[in-house]
Scaffold this active site. Structure first.
Site, PDB file in Angstrom:
ATOM      1  N   SER A   1     -13.239   1.206  35.388  1.00  0.00           N
ATOM      2  CA  SER A   1     -13.932   0.023  35.906  1.00  0.00           C
ATOM      3  C   SER A   1     -12.950  -1.133  36.135  1.00  0.00           C
ATOM      4  CB  SER A   1     -15.077  -0.343  34.950  1.00  0.00           C
ATOM      5  OG  SER A   1     -15.979  -1.235  35.549  1.00  0.00           O
TER       6      SER A   1
ATOM      7  N   ASP B   1     -23.179   5.871  40.492  1.00  0.00           N
ATOM      8  CA  ASP B   1     -22.671   4.686  39.796  1.00  0.00           C
ATOM      9  C   ASP B   1     -23.465   3.465  40.260  1.00  0.00           C
ATOM     10  OD1 ASP B   1     -21.111   2.454  38.926  1.00  0.00           O
ATOM     11  OD2 ASP B   1     -19.306   3.692  38.910  1.00  0.00           O
TER      12      ASP B   1
ATOM     13  N   HIS C   1     -21.846   5.158  35.858  1.00  0.00           N
ATOM     14  CA  HIS C   1     -20.640   4.345  35.720  1.00  0.00           C
ATOM     15  C   HIS C   1     -19.894   4.659  34.423  1.00  0.00           C
ATOM     16  CE1 HIS C   1     -17.997   0.989  36.487  1.00  0.00           C
ATOM     17  NE2 HIS C   1     -18.258   0.472  35.299  1.00  0.00           N
TER      18      HIS C   1
END
Length: 274
Positions: A95, A225, A254
């Protein structure tokens, strides 16, 4: 606790376990090095040296009021790799950590780097702009900041219980432990770091960083995601990289390094050994 002091006086906490080829893990917003437990233990057992740090303002690092931008994140990571004198390292970022890894390699060069991995990562750029028409409107990120400022504790409960791990999908089986661990990590960090970090992860444009990188990079992204939408991230990053490979995971959320650790770890190991 092991820490290094970077040039502005901020102390960065890190873990450094084992020996062998180093794998350095950069965590997502607003978490800590603890988010890599499933990877650290797995790769330690496979004979690697595993390193993970708490980003400035996160986890056990200094809750400094400033420096919450990608330049500082990358420079802090460079200071850590220099302090530990890492060579032939594999850098893995999830991320926001994926942005940190891309910016670190582009900004500080590849002399210490063997490979990179971007997992559910924010590059090339998340926010909608003239050059990125598929991005999310700035209002989405303004809304995240507003929720954080209004009631951070509740916001940090709702995010992992819902879209972060895909627990809001039909048939999903939420893990209370995973939700509470996300909340625990988030609440350890500083509100100012997390507030500013939303701008850092959403508005930084990593396009030129990705173009500069020549080492092999694996781009791993789930097509479900809900935090960093697939179509505007993974495939675009892989195209910009000189030596990028895209691996798409059908239905993965995610937070797949946690919920799908067995699959992610196996694919990471295969890439590192390739």
């Amino acid at each position: 606790m092991p820490t290094i002091k970077v040039k502005d006086g901020t102390e960065i906490f890190y873990k450094d376990w084992g020996s062998g080829q180093p794998i350095v893990f950069s965590h997502g917003w607003p978490l800590s090095a603890d988010d890599w437990d499933a990877q650290m233990l797995f790769f330690l057992s496979k004979g690697f040296r595993v390193i993970a740090h708490d980003r400035r303002g996160h986890g056990r690092s200094t809750q400094t009021g400033d420096g919450h931008d990608m330049d500082h994140y990358a420079d802090d990571l460079a200071a850590l790799t220099a302090h530990l004198d890492l060579k032939n390292a594999v850098h893995v970022g999830h991320s926001t950590g994926g942005g940190e890894v891309a910016h670190y390699i582009a900004r500080h060069g590849e002399s210490r780097v063997a490979k990179g991995v971007l997992i559910s990562a924010v590059p090339p750029i998340m926010v909608k702009t003239a050059n990125n028409p598929g991005g999310l409107p700035k209002e989405v990120f303004d809304g995240l900041q507003a929720q954080l400022a209004a009631n951070r504790a509740q916001f940090y409960r709702d995010l992992p219980a819902g879209p972060f791990y895909g627990y809001n999908r039909p048939g999903a089986t939420p893990s209370e432990g995973i939700i509470q661990n996300w909340w625990r990590q988030g609440m350890m960090g500083g509100a100012k770091a997390h507030y500013d970090g939303i701008v850092a992860f959403s508005q930084t444009d990593f396009t030129e960083d990705l173009k500069k990188i020549t080492v092999p990079v694996l781009v791993m992204h789930g097509d479900d995601d809900q935090i960093v939408p697939y179509a505007d991230s993974g495939p675009l990053s892989a195209k910009l990289l000189k030596n990028g490979t895209l691996k798409t995971y059908k239905g993965f959320p995610h937070g797949m390094p946690t919920t799908e650790a067995e699959t992610i770890n196996a694919d990471l190991l295969a890439f590192i050994k390739s």
